[in-house]
Scaffold this motif. Structure first.
Motif, mmCIF file in Angstrom:
data_model
loop_
_atom_site.group_PDB
_atom_site.id
_atom_site.type_symbol
_atom_site.label_atom_id
_atom_site.label_comp_id
_atom_site.label_asym_id
_atom_site.label_seq_id
_atom_site.Cartn_x
_atom_site.Cartn_y
_atom_site.Cartn_z
ATOM 1 N N ASP A 62 0.816 -1.205 0.000
ATOM 2 C CA ASP A 62 0.000 0.000 0.000
ATOM 3 C C ASP A 62 0.853 1.259 0.000
ATOM 4 O OD1 ASP A 62 -1.009 -0.578 3.473
ATOM 5 O OD2 ASP A 62 0.923 -0.029 2.590
ATOM 6 N N ASN B 181 -4.436 2.556 -2.786
ATOM 7 C CA ASN B 181 -5.653 2.226 -2.042
ATOM 8 C C ASN B 181 -6.509 1.343 -2.936
ATOM 9 O OD1 ASN B 181 -8.200 2.155 -0.830
ATOM 10 N ND2 ASN B 181 -7.945 4.181 0.063
ATOM 11 N N LYS B 182 -6.420 0.064 -2.707
ATOM 12 C CA LYS B 182 -7.132 -0.880 -3.571
ATOM 13 C C LYS B 182 -8.635 -0.852 -3.326
ATOM 14 C CE LYS B 182 -4.328 -4.176 -2.234
ATOM 15 N NZ LYS B 182 -3.206 -3.376 -1.671
#
Lengths: 112, 110
Positions: free
Chosen positions: A55, A67-68
């Motif tokens: 991240d 930020n998945k």
């Protein structure tokens, strides 16, 4: 099809301030992302990449955040210098080998 | 710059004329790419090559052809240039997960 885009087309910052450039992506299966810098009249240059299992990744004066959850990544440049003035864009790999989608770019101007 | 050169760097031509752009690399990379870059668009892939005589179309291949007879050279041809092909053209190679770009060719079709 999939797309990679940037929130802001232009950004002006004072020399010495930090810069944040954003990128949205839509392919949740992408396993890495790349940031490029393109100075006027030149080809794009690799800055930093990040894999999807991370991240945050730091380089020299640059940090990329991923930020998945919201499919968003950002490039932070610390203590921005006049030499940082350029277009920055992100890229993600396509599903078919060795090809990339490229964002349209954000133009960063550093004010002395 | 990963040993990538492009020629010519600038060209002005007239509609209907053939144009060939050359990309040359010195490090025997297998994958080579041709992109065009236009305002409001990201880099768009025209054609790419994954080896000598092995090429495939990209997103915006209409009006373009390519050839790769040697590992080091990847040629992009506009058989009959149109004004919509006015653009900056970039060649690239890939090394692992990264792409490295040449300096670009600015083509103006009048």
């Amino acid at each position: 099809g999939e797309s990679v885009g940037l929130h802001l087309p232009t950004l002006s910052v004072q020399e010495g301030d930090n810069s944040i450039i954003n990128c949205a992506y839509s392919n949740s299966a992408s396993d890495y992302f790349i940031w490029y810098k393109q100075e006027s009249g030149k080809g794009p240059q690799f800055i930093i990449d990040i894999r999807s299992n991370m991240d945050k990744r730091q380089g020299q004066r640059v940090t990329v955040l991923l930020n998945k959850t919201v499919k968003h990544l950002s490039l932070q440049i610390a203590a921005t210098q006049p030499g940082d003035s350029a277009v920055y864009f992100c890229a993600e790999p396509q599903n078919t080998g060795n090809q990339f989608y490229f964002g349209t770019g954000t133009s960063l101007t550093v004010i002395p | 710059d990963a040993g990538i050169t492009q020629s010519p760097r600038h060209k002005v031509t007239e509609t209907g004329t053939p144009v060939t752009l050359r990309c040359h690399q010195t490090e025997n990379h297998r994958y080579m790419y041709w992109y065009r870059q236009d305002p409001g668009h990201g880099l768009r892939l025209i054609h790419y090559s994954y080896g000598v005589k092995d090429t495939d179309k990209g997103e915006v291949s209409d009006g373009y052809s390519v050839s790769r007879s040697k590992t080091e050279d990847f040629l992009l041809t506009l058989e009959s240039a149109t004004s919509s092909q006015t653009s900056v053209y970039f060649c690239a190679i890939s090394v692992g997960n990264e792409q490295f770009f040449g300096p670009g060719t600015r083509l103006t079709v009048l």
